[in-house]
Write an enzyme that holds these catalytic residues in place. Sequence first.
Site, short mmCIF file in Angstrom:
data_model
loop_
_atom_site.label_atom_id
_atom_site.label_comp_id
_atom_site.label_asym_id
_atom_site.label_seq_id
_atom_site.Cartn_x
_atom_site.Cartn_y
_atom_site.Cartn_z
CG ASN A 111 3.37 0.28 16.76
OD1 ASN A 111 2.98 -0.37 15.79
ND2 ASN A 111 4.41 1.09 16.70
CB CYS A 161 6.08 -0.62 13.18
SG CYS A 161 5.84 1.08 13.68
CG ASN A 165 2.07 1.65 11.52
OD1 ASN A 165 3.04 2.00 10.85
ND2 ASN A 165 2.11 1.56 12.83
CB CYS A 175 -9.81 9.29 -25.56
SG CYS A 175 -11.45 8.57 -25.74
CB CYS A 177 -14.00 6.06 -18.85
SG CYS A 177 -12.73 6.97 -19.77
#
Lengths: 435, 446
Positions: free
Chosen positions: A135, A138, A203, A356, A384
Amino acid sequence: MADLRSTFVGIKSPNPFWLASAPPTDKEYNVVRAFKAGWGGVVWKTLGEDPNIVNVNGPRYGYVHGPDRRLIGLNNIELITDRPLQVNLDEITAVKKAWPDRAMVVSLMVPCEEKNWAGILKRVETTGCDGVELNFGCPHGMSERGMGSAVGQVPEYIEMVARWCKAHTRMPVIVKLTPNITDVRHPARAAKKGGADAVSLINTVSSIVSVDLDTFSPNPSIDGKGSHGGYCGPAVKPIALNMVAEIARDAETRGFPISGIGGITTWRDAAEFMTLGAGNVQVCTAAMTYGFKVVQEMISGLENWMDEKSHATLGDFVGRAVPNVTDWQYLNLNFVTKAKINQDLCIKCGRCHIVCEDTSHQAITSIVNGKRQFEVIDAECVGCNLCVSVCPVEDCIDMVEMATGVDPRTQRPISPGKSNWTAHPNNPGRKVAAE
Amino acid sequence: MAADDGIKAGRLPPEQYAKNFADLHAPLSRHEAAVEADRCYFCYDAPCITACPTGIDIPMFIRQIAAGNPKGSAKTILDANIMGGMCARVCPTETLCEQACVREAAEGKPVKIGQLQRFATDALMAVGTQPFKCAATTGKRVAIVGAGPAGLACAHRLAMHGHDVTMFDARPKSAGLNEYGIAAYKAVDNFAQREVDFILGIGGIKIETGKALGRDLTLDALTKDYDAVFLGMGLPGVNGLGVPGEDLKGVEDAIRFIAELRQTKDLAKLSVGRRIVVIGGGMTAIDVAVQSKLLGAEDVTILYRRGIEHMKASVYEQDLAQTKGVRIKHGLQPKAIIGEAGHVTAIECEYTSEKLGKLAGTGETLRIEADMVFKAIGQTFDGDPLGGLVALGSGRIKVDAERRTSAVKIWAGGDCIAGGKDLTVSAVEDGKQAAESINRFLTTAV
């Protein structure tokens, strides 16, 4: 019928859905319930050295809700397991014995000294578990003590600890990465260099989910104060997908096993992670939101999709999207699309027009021949996709490729060949095509 | 004759009345409101705004609810419609804003605009703060005849502009049809009066009740004593059926009955027939039919002379009536009211057919037993109190787009004007437009 059996760094599980190291995998009771519900494996909640850490006694979780209190994002300030090491080891042993076909990986976090890692690995090996996950992810609490993301943010430490672990155990070593860095490829490369078998990511993301405007305390509030927590759930999925893809397509880590984590809620999320190179996936927030039963939908959904697409095994689609992830500079600038609004489906809310008009290219009408009508002006449309993004009606607006003819916006003929920024005349650093 | 026949009070167990006349729709909870508000697409140039006679910025007020700002939401509503609270309860939203909602087109389930409007306005009224202020006083004085929706809306807007307003109303209470003419279950907890109090909270408005034009006041005197006059006196008369037997006991004006019901503190003491026939096809017909049923009448039948598609009562209102057990029969017109010993016992009606827009009796008749017959075929204007000072059109007061009458210094609005829509919300708009016009007149007149 699709075969969902998974082998990840040699660890077998009946399906690719593991529970991530987190509160749901903190003890035998929960993990047995998870296996009964159908989870393919678990990464046991991170073990540390005795004396066991303590948690706050106030709220550990903060949330971001949608309007119907649907949990979009969750953050937590819970630390690693707060139970004595031996209690956990005994339970892991018992569960693995009772559920031999399920993956049992144990998450670990100890101070950055070789003897500490060697010591805990020796004890963990006695449980009969299938592998360990380091780990380094975290972001809260433990990082203040030089562990968790404090390690994950320094590639040299990752490499060093991974190397120690590989030296001190026969088990597969998975390195869990933090997203709280600028370029995830560096920690991934370090893990590989250190000899780790895989990385798992992401994580949680460092976060403050909200501020109480009456007390001016961040949430979750512990006696009027808050500390940043780790953010997870559906909100972080796009961030995680990109990080997985970055590692999957990096020249140095291509093919390096990845366990995908980050906001996976449905089979579709899982499939997307896997197409971007994840060999399996880990889930936490979805289970913490709905309970363990969600895995049944994930299994059934993935099976049906695989059958429909004739993917017999997971290997048939893992990584299939990776070659299609590229740098912006290689995107085909000759590919022209125009929005097309299906007038039969349009409910005339006008959202496409106003976004738009206000924020993009003034390419959608609001009135045609005196009537409320929303139509794309091809001569202005840059293709777009903003209108599609805001349209509340499924399939009402399509981005349609203009394969031939002249783009009415640029007045340039559409070229059938591909061309990208690397060769564009406006690019001062363009590469001239070889003679 | 059964023992239960005739017109009787206390047809129901005492505790049933409160249940029957409770709020038609429970107010939305905060969470329900948030979920419903999220359904709004915040349309560009939203069709619901256009469909609202007062032009409330509906997407904005809904967005303010969604964002946890109900008081701001209420202000948005009241800016356009000071009676947003009552309109949230009585507007036929299904033929106005909610009909125009794009979700109606998309899925047949419009955003519950009316209920959201109530949520926001209730939130503000619960706090009780008046979000509007009077401008510095102009010293101009305006008289308003009729303290109903049109008059009150006019008064509030005039007060905002700094004018001094005196309202006159013939009845003992203000609020007009909001107080006297709407089904009780649509405006529970004395809402009409609470709303008047809220509107008067701005200050600068005086109400004199019990003063009727033509009896206690003359238009001529008002125009002399005040800088401007607004007429919003509504429709005092009721159309007659024009059939034999109309004068029998038990034949009643629906409007009068509804007013009596609204003013009755103990509904167990209000008498109602066992078998009731309502003649008409509008909201009043529905309101009197449903409330009769809720008072314990056994059979309630609405008779409408044309096809059901012509009924002025919305489909929603028709459904409501039918859910409450009211029978709607259409294509039937009254031919005679039949009585015994001076009291109605039945109504004879004739089937109709419509050809090329012309309604005609077919000759075939139907007899329906009734001990009460309600007339709900529209109200009539009484021009006499005007003393001939303003011109009429189609039997009501003629006004222009600014709600100016033919007379300088006199404006009019609400049900009493020609082309009036007989809706609270339209009356509010009339009052508001008239006030703006009066303000322009008072501030620019030399």
